[in-house]
Design a protein around this motif. Sequence first.
Motif, PDB file in Angstrom:
ATOM      1  N   ILE A 195       0.861  -1.115  -0.268  1.00  0.00           N
ATOM      2  CA  ILE A 195       0.216  -0.457  -0.278  1.00  0.00           C
ATOM      3  C   ILE A 195       0.816   1.606   0.233  1.00  0.00           C
ATOM      4  O   ILE A 195       0.925   2.395  -1.169  1.00  0.00           O
ATOM      5  CB  ILE A 195      -0.793  -0.492   1.534  1.00  0.00           C
ATOM      6  CG1 ILE A 195      -2.119  -0.869   1.312  1.00  0.00           C
ATOM      7  CG2 ILE A 195      -1.616   1.907   1.487  1.00  0.00           C
ATOM      8  CD1 ILE A 195      -2.380  -0.949   2.486  1.00  0.00           C
ATOM      9  N   GLY A 196       1.836   1.297   0.919  1.00  0.00           N
ATOM     10  CA  GLY A 196       2.790   2.633   1.126  1.00  0.00           C
ATOM     11  C   GLY A 196       3.610   2.377   0.122  1.00  0.00           C
ATOM     12  O   GLY A 196       3.909   4.273  -0.654  1.00  0.00           O
TER      13      GLY A 196
ATOM     14  N   TYR B 166      -2.779  11.242   0.784  1.00  0.00           N
ATOM     15  CA  TYR B 166      -3.474  10.901   1.585  1.00  0.00           C
ATOM     16  C   TYR B 166      -4.861  10.485   2.007  1.00  0.00           C
ATOM     17  O   TYR B 166      -5.521   9.066   2.240  1.00  0.00           O
ATOM     18  CB  TYR B 166      -3.009  12.100   3.180  1.00  0.00           C
ATOM     19  CG  TYR B 166      -3.898  11.579   4.201  1.00  0.00           C
ATOM     20  CD1 TYR B 166      -3.007  10.578   5.434  1.00  0.00           C
ATOM     21  CD2 TYR B 166      -4.325  12.100   4.828  1.00  0.00           C
ATOM     22  CE1 TYR B 166      -3.574  10.173   6.174  1.00  0.00           C
ATOM     23  CE2 TYR B 166      -5.035  11.682   5.867  1.00  0.00           C
ATOM     24  CZ  TYR B 166      -4.693  10.829   6.777  1.00  0.00           C
ATOM     25  OH  TYR B 166      -5.285  10.461   7.792  1.00  0.00           O
TER      26      TYR B 166
ATOM     27  N   PHE C  72       2.432   5.583   5.468  1.00  0.00           N
ATOM     28  CA  PHE C  72       1.986   4.869   4.640  1.00  0.00           C
ATOM     29  C   PHE C  72       2.548   3.598   4.959  1.00  0.00           C
ATOM     30  O   PHE C  72       1.929   2.318   4.234  1.00  0.00           O
ATOM     31  CB  PHE C  72       2.534   5.580   3.392  1.00  0.00           C
ATOM     32  CG  PHE C  72       2.371   6.855   2.761  1.00  0.00           C
ATOM     33  CD1 PHE C  72       0.906   7.392   3.144  1.00  0.00           C
ATOM     34  CD2 PHE C  72       2.923   8.492   2.455  1.00  0.00           C
ATOM     35  CE1 PHE C  72       0.218   8.674   2.948  1.00  0.00           C
ATOM     36  CE2 PHE C  72       2.186   8.584   2.329  1.00  0.00           C
ATOM     37  CZ  PHE C  72       1.108   9.064   2.868  1.00  0.00           C
TER      38      PHE C  72
ATOM     39  N   TYR D   3      -4.523   7.503   0.047  1.00  0.00           N
ATOM     40  CA  TYR D   3      -4.261   6.682   0.906  1.00  0.00           C
ATOM     41  C   TYR D   3      -4.987   5.587   1.737  1.00  0.00           C
ATOM     42  O   TYR D   3      -5.747   4.817   1.841  1.00  0.00           O
ATOM     43  CB  TYR D   3      -2.436   7.133   1.462  1.00  0.00           C
ATOM     44  CG  TYR D   3      -2.908   6.043   2.756  1.00  0.00           C
ATOM     45  CD1 TYR D   3      -1.882   4.718   2.929  1.00  0.00           C
ATOM     46  CD2 TYR D   3      -3.397   6.545   4.044  1.00  0.00           C
ATOM     47  CE1 TYR D   3      -1.686   3.608   4.288  1.00  0.00           C
ATOM     48  CE2 TYR D   3      -2.475   5.419   5.389  1.00  0.00           C
ATOM     49  CZ  TYR D   3      -1.610   4.171   4.945  1.00  0.00           C
ATOM     50  OH  TYR D   3      -1.675   3.308   6.236  1.00  0.00           O
TER      51      TYR D   3
ATOM     52  N   THR E  24       0.881   4.000  -2.879  1.00  0.00           N
ATOM     53  CA  THR E  24       0.697   5.508  -3.160  1.00  0.00           C
ATOM     54  C   THR E  24       1.574   6.384  -3.278  1.00  0.00           C
ATOM     55  O   THR E  24       1.555   7.003  -3.037  1.00  0.00           O
ATOM     56  CB  THR E  24       0.515   5.556  -0.541  1.00  0.00           C
ATOM     57  OG1 THR E  24      -0.624   4.979  -0.678  1.00  0.00           O
ATOM     58  CG2 THR E  24       0.160   6.981  -0.850  1.00  0.00           C
TER      59      THR E  24
END
Length: 239
Positions: free
Chosen positions: A34-35, A69, A162, A72, A38
């Motif tokens: 996910i980080g 953000y 993140f 995210y 992002t």
Amino acid sequence: MKVLSNWRSVRLWESVYERDLRRRHSLRAYGILIGIVTLLLMWGVAEMVRRLGTHSLAVRYVFTLGVGYIAYLLILRWWAQRLVEGRRDADFDLPDAGGGLDTDTGYAALARADGTGLGDLPGGSLDLASAADGELIVVPVIAIFLIGIAVVLGAGWLVMLFFGSDVLLAVTLEIAFSYVAARATVRLARAGWLSAAVKLTWKPLLGAVICAVVLGAAIDVFLPAAATLPQAVRMILGR
């Protein structure tokens, strides 16, 4: 006593569900993915904003962090939904609260943001452009200090923001609880997935924003010819 009994039942359900999630899924690996997604999205946004003619790095960094953000949170919500849907075959019974329960318990069990991986502030284009031939660039020591501190601290805050797995776990539990509570008609005061996510991420976000403003402003003032962070570093090193 009835309220306390119901809340203990909820906490027991959460513990069982959490253990099952950790057993079935690699939440830390999901957090890293996910980080990465992002940060790639943020890089694309930073590059787009740069091409649109926004020359201030401070403005670009803050805008990019804001968009990143929001993205995210949306990715987090989608990913947690997939985890819950893959686990809905298991039925966890909760006691009927027998009407509304006037309790202000909320969700604050996982109030930490553990992260792993490497992050970096979005620098726009990755092209390294040096200063014009023969140009002498003198950068004050304070500028180099500010840029270095902002990069190091900003990267650390982004890692916490993140790449944490606890946020994904908290959001997944909140979504799962909403399904279970609907079946069992349990009415306990809960923060909801968005509140749980923001509670665990607002401090790293604030730290990243502060570092981004300091970094962008330092480059804008002392290295106005630099269009990106890599270019600023190249100019400081005299390459």
